[in-house]
Design a protein around this motif. Structure first.
Motif, PDB file in Angstrom:
ATOM      1  N   ASP A  56     -22.317  18.400-108.366  1.00 36.52           N
ATOM      2  CA  ASP A  56     -20.975  18.975-108.397  1.00 36.52           C
ATOM      3  C   ASP A  56     -20.528  19.389-109.804  1.00 36.52           C
ATOM      4  O   ASP A  56     -19.380  19.831-109.986  1.00 36.52           O
ATOM      5  CB  ASP A  56     -19.954  17.976-107.832  1.00 36.52           C
ATOM      6  N   ALA A  57     -21.409  19.237-110.775  1.00 35.35           N
ATOM      7  CA  ALA A  57     -21.033  19.529-112.160  1.00 35.35           C
ATOM      8  C   ALA A  57     -20.712  21.008-112.345  1.00 35.35           C
ATOM      9  O   ALA A  57     -21.365  21.886-111.779  1.00 35.35           O
ATOM     10  CB  ALA A  57     -22.153  19.119-113.107  1.00 35.35           C
ATOM     11  N   ARG A  58     -19.699  21.251-113.143  1.00 34.64           N
ATOM     12  CA  ARG A  58     -19.373  22.617-113.556  1.00 34.64           C
ATOM     13  C   ARG A  58     -19.934  22.790-114.963  1.00 34.64           C
ATOM     14  O   ARG A  58     -19.408  22.234-115.931  1.00 34.64           O
ATOM     15  CB  ARG A  58     -17.860  22.835-113.536  1.00 34.64           C
ATOM     16  N   VAL A  59     -21.006  23.549-115.058  1.00 31.41           N
ATOM     17  CA  VAL A  59     -21.711  23.662-116.334  1.00 31.41           C
ATOM     18  C   VAL A  59     -22.340  25.034-116.444  1.00 31.41           C
ATOM     19  O   VAL A  59     -22.800  25.609-115.453  1.00 31.41           O
ATOM     20  CB  VAL A  59     -22.782  22.547-116.467  1.00 31.41           C
ATOM     21  N   THR A  60     -22.315  25.567-117.646  1.00 32.70           N
ATOM     22  CA  THR A  60     -22.957  26.849-117.898  1.00 32.70           C
ATOM     23  C   THR A  60     -23.428  26.884-119.344  1.00 32.70           C
ATOM     24  O   THR A  60     -23.043  26.045-120.159  1.00 32.70           O
ATOM     25  CB  THR A  60     -21.997  28.017-117.618  1.00 32.70           C
ATOM     26  N   ALA A  61     -24.265  27.855-119.646  1.00 33.28           N
ATOM     27  CA  ALA A  61     -24.779  28.034-121.011  1.00 33.28           C
ATOM     28  C   ALA A  61     -24.390  29.414-121.518  1.00 33.28           C
ATOM     29  O   ALA A  61     -24.428  30.397-120.764  1.00 33.28           O
ATOM     30  CB  ALA A  61     -26.295  27.866-121.038  1.00 33.28           C
ATOM     31  N   VAL A  62     -24.021  29.480-122.790  1.00 34.65           N
ATOM     32  CA  VAL A  62     -23.646  30.737-123.432  1.00 34.65           C
ATOM     33  C   VAL A  62     -24.421  30.851-124.742  1.00 34.65           C
ATOM     34  O   VAL A  62     -24.373  29.923-125.569  1.00 34.65           O
ATOM     35  CB  VAL A  62     -22.132  30.789-123.720  1.00 34.65           C
ATOM     36  N   ARG A  63     -25.125  31.945-124.922  1.00 36.47           N
ATOM     37  CA  ARG A  63     -25.870  32.108-126.169  1.00 36.47           C
ATOM     38  C   ARG A  63     -24.892  32.216-127.328  1.00 36.47           C
ATOM     39  O   ARG A  63     -23.996  33.066-127.330  1.00 36.47           O
ATOM     40  CB  ARG A  63     -26.773  33.347-126.127  1.00 36.47           C
ATOM     41  N   THR A  64     -25.077  31.356-128.326  1.00 40.34           N
ATOM     42  CA  THR A  64     -24.131  31.279-129.433  1.00 40.34           C
ATOM     43  C   THR A  64     -24.873  31.036-130.738  1.00 40.34           C
ATOM     44  O   THR A  64     -25.710  30.147-130.831  1.00 40.34           O
ATOM     45  CB  THR A  64     -23.126  30.127-129.216  1.00 40.34           C
ATOM     46  N   ASP A  65     -24.532  31.843-131.734  1.00 37.23           N
ATOM     47  CA  ASP A  65     -25.027  31.642-133.092  1.00 37.23           C
ATOM     48  C   ASP A  65     -23.867  31.104-133.913  1.00 37.23           C
ATOM     49  O   ASP A  65     -22.936  31.842-134.239  1.00 37.23           O
ATOM     50  CB  ASP A  65     -25.523  32.974-133.658  1.00 37.23           C
ATOM     51  N   VAL A  66     -23.903  29.816-134.248  1.00 37.51           N
ATOM     52  CA  VAL A  66     -22.751  29.206-134.922  1.00 37.51           C
ATOM     53  C   VAL A  66     -22.539  29.740-136.319  1.00 37.51           C
ATOM     54  O   VAL A  66     -21.468  29.556-136.906  1.00 37.51           O
ATOM     55  CB  VAL A  66     -22.856  27.663-134.962  1.00 37.51           C
ATOM     56  N   THR A  67     -23.537  30.414-136.888  1.00 36.89           N
ATOM     57  CA  THR A  67     -23.344  31.004-138.217  1.00 36.89           C
ATOM     58  C   THR A  67     -22.492  32.262-138.164  1.00 36.89           C
ATOM     59  O   THR A  67     -22.077  32.773-139.209  1.00 36.89           O
ATOM     60  CB  THR A  67     -24.690  31.336-138.884  1.00 36.89           C
ATOM     61  N   SER A  68     -22.235  32.769-136.978  1.00 37.06           N
ATOM     62  CA  SER A  68     -21.436  33.974-136.787  1.00 37.06           C
ATOM     63  C   SER A  68     -20.087  33.610-136.175  1.00 37.06           C
ATOM     64  O   SER A  68     -20.029  33.140-135.033  1.00 37.06           O
ATOM     65  CB  SER A  68     -22.167  34.962-135.870  1.00 37.06           C
ATOM     66  N   ALA A  69     -19.015  33.850-136.915  1.00 40.43           N
ATOM     67  CA  ALA A  69     -17.679  33.571-136.378  1.00 40.43           C
ATOM     68  C   ALA A  69     -17.416  34.380-135.120  1.00 40.43           C
ATOM     69  O   ALA A  69     -16.789  33.882-134.167  1.00 40.43           O
ATOM     70  CB  ALA A  69     -16.621  33.867-137.439  1.00 40.43           C
ATOM     71  N   THR A  70     -17.911  35.616-135.083  1.00 41.41           N
ATOM     72  CA  THR A  70     -17.717  36.459-133.900  1.00 41.41           C
ATOM     73  C   THR A  70     -18.412  35.876-132.684  1.00 41.41           C
ATOM     74  O   THR A  70     -17.845  35.824-131.586  1.00 41.41           O
ATOM     75  CB  THR A  70     -18.244  37.877-134.176  1.00 41.41           C
ATOM     76  N   SER A  71     -19.648  35.404-132.865  1.00 40.87           N
ATOM     77  CA  SER A  71     -20.403  34.811-131.762  1.00 40.87           C
ATOM     78  C   SER A  71     -19.700  33.575-131.218  1.00 40.87           C
ATOM     79  O   SER A  71     -19.616  33.376-129.996  1.00 40.87           O
ATOM     80  CB  SER A  71     -21.818  34.449-132.230  1.00 40.87           C
ATOM     81  N   VAL A  72     -19.171  32.747-132.094  1.00 44.53           N
ATOM     82  CA  VAL A  72     -18.480  31.535-131.654  1.00 44.53           C
ATOM     83  C   VAL A  72     -17.185  31.896-130.922  1.00 44.53           C
ATOM     84  O   VAL A  72     -16.870  31.311-129.874  1.00 44.53           O
ATOM     85  CB  VAL A  72     -18.197  30.595-132.838  1.00 44.53           C
ATOM     86  N   ARG A  73     -16.433  32.844-131.441  1.00 49.23           N
ATOM     87  CA  ARG A  73     -15.210  33.272-130.742  1.00 49.23           C
ATOM     88  C   ARG A  73     -15.531  33.799-129.353  1.00 49.23           C
ATOM     89  O   ARG A  73     -14.811  33.518-128.376  1.00 49.23           O
ATOM     90  CB  ARG A  73     -14.488  34.345-131.555  1.00 49.23           C
TER      91      ARG A  73
END
Length: 259
Positions: A56-73
């Motif tokens: 029943d978990a609600r979980v997903t993955a999003v590709r994110t580069d933490v060195t990029s502020a735009t990617s994190v936003r």
């Protein structure tokens, strides 16, 4: 099993190790969890493991580069579009950069700080406006015992981790009146794949492992789940007055004066 029911959490670097353990623990405790991860193969594998154990978990993955502020936003926007406003951010993504100070390249320096410090700030900066507006939120930064102890040969990693601790305290105080809490966890030796890889890279892997364990007051090192449950506590409503603080998880190792 319901300490985080109704909460939405984003965990960076959640594909493996401590980040994956935190994602598992959050899902078990009822949170909707977004795995913000650069390596989508590990992120998708962790998502599959979570849903297998918690159908029943609600979980997903999003590709994110933490060195990029735009990617994190963008990761935050995607998370909130899918699950609703974020209640919890765990800044876990990090890399080990260990160099000799005088032979270290500029690229080594920038790579370390881009992930280990800028990445934490990018996460905080992306979620704080919404948390401040709603008047609630918990940010948990995964620091390290390197944030207050120095091991020769590990430069510049501890410099970045000292910065994470300063960032945690500064933001915790800055937004305390808005009921947004910012805390850190400082793990010591934790048995992740990175730790096992280091042992296996030594001339005698088993001897290296024994040496590490012998240095620990508890004669063992920590497990990722032990860090994860502390993150659950800090993210939950059980820690409403813990702010601008750091919880050390090292079995007492940092309290030892000498070996």
């Amino acid at each position: 099993m319901n300490r985080l029911t109704g909460k939405v959490a984003l965990v960076t670097g959640a594909g493996r190790g401590i980040g994956a353990a935190i994602a598992h623990a959050f899902a078990r405790e009822g949170a909707a969890v977004v795995l913000a991860e650069l390596d989508m193969q590990t992120a998708q594998a962790t998502c599959h493991e979570i849903t297998t154990q918690c159908p029943d978990a609600r979980v997903t993955a999003v590709r994110t580069d933490v060195t990029s502020a735009t990617s994190v936003r963008e990761a935050v926007v995607d998370a909130e579009r899918l699950f609703g406003p974020l209640d919890v951010l765990v800044n876990n993504a990090g890399i080990n950069v260990f160099c000799d100070p005088l032979t270290m390249t500029d690229d080594d320096w920038r790579r370390c700080f881009a992930v280990d410090l800028d990445g934490v700030w990018n996460g905080c900066r992306a979620v704080l406006p919404g948390m401040v507006e709603r008047g609630r939120g918990s940010i948990v930064n995964i620091a390290s015992t390197h944030a207050f102890k120095i091991i020769p040969g590990c430069f510049p990693y501890p410099v970045a981790k000292h910065g994470v601790l300063g960032l945690t305290r500064a933001l915790g105080i800055e937004y305390a009146a808005k009921q947004v809490r910012v805390n850190a966890i400082a793990p010591g030796y934790i048995e992740t794949q990175l730790t096992r890889d280091w042992w296996n890279g030594q001339a005698d892997a088993e001897a290296a492992r024994r040496t590490t364990l012998e240095l620990q007051p508890m004669k063992r090192i920590g497990q990722p789940d032990e860090v994860a449950m502390t993150a659950v506590f800090l993210a939950s409503d059980e820690a409403p007055f813990i702010n601008a603080s750091c919880i050390t998880i090292d079995g007492g190792r940092s309290a030892v004066f000498h070996d």
